[in-house]
Write a protein that holds these residues in place. Structure first.
Motif, PDB file in Angstrom:
ATOM      1  N   THR A   7       3.721  -6.693   2.544  1.00 28.13           N
ATOM      2  CA  THR A   7       3.856  -5.224   2.525  1.00 28.13           C
ATOM      3  C   THR A   7       2.599  -4.584   1.945  1.00 28.13           C
ATOM      4  O   THR A   7       2.079  -3.598   2.484  1.00 28.13           O
ATOM      5  CB  THR A   7       5.091  -4.799   1.704  1.00 28.13           C
ATOM      6  OG1 THR A   7       6.264  -5.347   2.333  1.00 28.13           O
ATOM      7  CG2 THR A   7       5.213  -3.292   1.614  1.00 28.13           C
ATOM      8  N   LEU A   8       2.078  -5.157   0.861  1.00 32.58           N
ATOM      9  CA  LEU A   8       0.860  -4.617   0.253  1.00 32.58           C
ATOM     10  C   LEU A   8      -0.340  -4.758   1.189  1.00 32.58           C
ATOM     11  O   LEU A   8      -1.124  -3.813   1.356  1.00 32.58           O
ATOM     12  CB  LEU A   8       0.579  -5.314  -1.081  1.00 32.58           C
ATOM     13  CG  LEU A   8       1.558  -5.022  -2.208  1.00 32.58           C
ATOM     14  CD1 LEU A   8       1.274  -5.909  -3.416  1.00 32.58           C
ATOM     15  CD2 LEU A   8       1.519  -3.551  -2.593  1.00 32.58           C
TER      16      LEU A   8
ATOM     17  N   ASP B  75      -4.285  -8.108  -4.258  1.00 32.17           N
ATOM     18  CA  ASP B  75      -3.083  -8.508  -4.993  1.00 32.17           C
ATOM     19  C   ASP B  75      -2.010  -9.028  -4.045  1.00 32.17           C
ATOM     20  O   ASP B  75      -1.337 -10.017  -4.337  1.00 32.17           O
ATOM     21  CB  ASP B  75      -2.550  -7.331  -5.816  1.00 32.17           C
ATOM     22  CG  ASP B  75      -3.520  -6.909  -6.906  1.00 32.17           C
ATOM     23  OD1 ASP B  75      -4.347  -7.741  -7.353  1.00 32.17           O
ATOM     24  OD2 ASP B  75      -3.475  -5.728  -7.319  1.00 32.17           O
ATOM     25  N   GLY B  76      -1.857  -8.372  -2.891  1.00 36.32           N
ATOM     26  CA  GLY B  76      -0.879  -8.823  -1.908  1.00 36.32           C
ATOM     27  C   GLY B  76      -1.224 -10.189  -1.365  1.00 36.32           C
ATOM     28  O   GLY B  76      -0.345 -11.057  -1.210  1.00 36.32           O
ATOM     29  N   SER B  77      -2.492 -10.416  -1.090  1.00 37.98           N
ATOM     30  CA  SER B  77      -2.938 -11.721  -0.605  1.00 37.98           C
ATOM     31  C   SER B  77      -2.668 -12.811  -1.641  1.00 37.98           C
ATOM     32  O   SER B  77      -2.197 -13.903  -1.311  1.00 37.98           O
ATOM     33  CB  SER B  77      -4.430 -11.663  -0.262  1.00 37.98           C
ATOM     34  OG  SER B  77      -4.889 -12.911   0.189  1.00 37.98           O
TER      35      SER B  77
ATOM     36  N   ARG C 203     -10.771   9.582  -0.942  1.00 36.42           N
ATOM     37  CA  ARG C 203     -10.155   8.360  -1.450  1.00 36.42           C
ATOM     38  C   ARG C 203      -8.689   8.312  -1.031  1.00 36.42           C
ATOM     39  O   ARG C 203      -7.981   9.315  -1.117  1.00 36.42           O
ATOM     40  CB  ARG C 203     -10.276   8.342  -2.974  1.00 36.42           C
ATOM     41  CG  ARG C 203      -9.698   7.115  -3.614  1.00 36.42           C
ATOM     42  CD  ARG C 203      -9.794   7.231  -5.133  1.00 36.42           C
ATOM     43  NE  ARG C 203      -9.066   6.165  -5.752  1.00 36.42           N
ATOM     44  CZ  ARG C 203      -9.619   5.122  -6.338  1.00 36.42           C
ATOM     45  NH1 ARG C 203     -10.920   5.020  -6.406  1.00 36.42           N
ATOM     46  NH2 ARG C 203      -8.876   4.185  -6.881  1.00 36.42           N
ATOM     47  N   VAL C 204      -8.241   7.150  -0.589  1.00 39.96           N
ATOM     48  CA  VAL C 204      -6.842   6.977  -0.212  1.00 39.96           C
ATOM     49  C   VAL C 204      -6.025   6.849  -1.505  1.00 39.96           C
ATOM     50  O   VAL C 204      -6.288   5.975  -2.329  1.00 39.96           O
ATOM     51  CB  VAL C 204      -6.647   5.727   0.681  1.00 39.96           C
ATOM     52  CG1 VAL C 204      -5.183   5.501   0.984  1.00 39.96           C
ATOM     53  CG2 VAL C 204      -7.455   5.861   1.958  1.00 39.96           C
TER      54      VAL C 204
ATOM     55  N   PHE D  12      -1.875   2.356  -2.699  1.00 44.20           N
ATOM     56  CA  PHE D  12      -2.948   2.627  -3.660  1.00 44.20           C
ATOM     57  C   PHE D  12      -2.475   3.480  -4.834  1.00 44.20           C
ATOM     58  O   PHE D  12      -3.177   3.578  -5.837  1.00 44.20           O
ATOM     59  CB  PHE D  12      -4.136   3.278  -2.948  1.00 44.20           C
ATOM     60  CG  PHE D  12      -4.788   2.343  -1.967  1.00 44.20           C
ATOM     61  CD1 PHE D  12      -5.753   1.450  -2.378  1.00 44.20           C
ATOM     62  CD2 PHE D  12      -4.401   2.336  -0.633  1.00 44.20           C
ATOM     63  CE1 PHE D  12      -6.338   0.570  -1.482  1.00 44.20           C
ATOM     64  CE2 PHE D  12      -4.976   1.467   0.267  1.00 44.20           C
ATOM     65  CZ  PHE D  12      -5.955   0.577  -0.161  1.00 44.20           C
ATOM     66  N   ASN D  13      -1.293   4.065  -4.704  1.00 49.51           N
ATOM     67  CA  ASN D  13      -0.749   4.831  -5.825  1.00 49.51           C
ATOM     68  C   ASN D  13      -0.057   3.938  -6.855  1.00 49.51           C
ATOM     69  O   ASN D  13       0.313   4.400  -7.927  1.00 49.51           O
ATOM     70  CB  ASN D  13       0.202   5.923  -5.328  1.00 49.51           C
ATOM     71  CG  ASN D  13       1.381   5.369  -4.555  1.00 49.51           C
ATOM     72  OD1 ASN D  13       1.404   4.200  -4.183  1.00 49.51           O
ATOM     73  ND2 ASN D  13       2.359   6.210  -4.304  1.00 49.51           N
TER      74      ASN D  13
END
Length: 195
Positions: free
Chosen positions: A97-98, A139-141, A124-125, A130-131
């Motif tokens: 998901t990340l 981190d997701g990986s 910036r996203v 990213f929030n």
């Protein structure tokens, strides 16, 4: 619990270190020399798409080598049933998901270092993910690597996951400030043009 003599372990560790190192070197070279942009007739988007294909392909190769390394390592139950299935499944779902939501939010050029090609985002996203995290893709990986280790019940995978985490943190020490510098330079140029 960890067989350090397996060549597949060494190969996986080399592949894990190679990926962020290579893409940071190629991207910095692109920012300085526009090598890929020139190779694709002056079109930075084509250069970025080419780099995206390379990064994605090497990521698949890295994951394949990681899973081969896990298979060659001793198995040891790390979580009791049914957590040995639930925990890795939840970690994988969160990790994917990340990664996928980061890619969606950034787009192809935002995900695959388009800023080094001069393809900058307007702002910036700041939306999900990213929030909640500064580096949700990394981190997701990392969570996906941990998930694989727990699913396959390979203690060596936990050590490899720690290695992945460290490799990504080192890459971010170079990537983060350099990207910030690119956007700071754009802000200065925009300010100059406004005056």
């Amino acid at each position: 619990m960890v067989d350090l003599n397996q060549k597949s372990l060494t190969v996986a560790l080399l592949a894990i270190a190679f990926n962020p190192t290579a893409w940071n070197i190629v991207a910095r070279n692109e920012h300085k020399n526009r090598t890929l942009t020139r190779l694709f007739g002056g079109n930075p988007r084509y250069g970025c798409y080419f780099l995206a294909v390379l990064i994605f392909s090497f990521g698949i190769l890295r994951d394949t080598l990681y899973h081969q390394a896990l298979k060659d390592q001793p198995r040891h139950q790390m979580l009791p049933e049914p957590y040995n299935v639930i925990v890795p499944g939840v970690l994988f779902a969160i990790g994917q998901t990340l990664v996928l939501s980061s890619t969606w939010a950034l787009g192809i050029t935002g995900t695959y270092l388009g800023d080094y090609f001069g393809i900058l985002m307007d702002a910036r996203v700041e939306g999900f993910p990213f929030n909640i995290l500064n580096d949700p893709m990394y981190d997701g990986s990392t969570l996906c690597f941990l998930s694989g280790a727990l699913w396959e019940e390979r203690p060596a995978g936990i050590l490899i996951t720690l290695y992945v985490y460290i490799a990504y943190r080192i890459a971010l020490r170079y990537e983060g400030p350099f990207t910030a510098m690119i956007y700071a330079n754009r802000a200065k140029e925009t300010k100059k043009k406004a005056h």
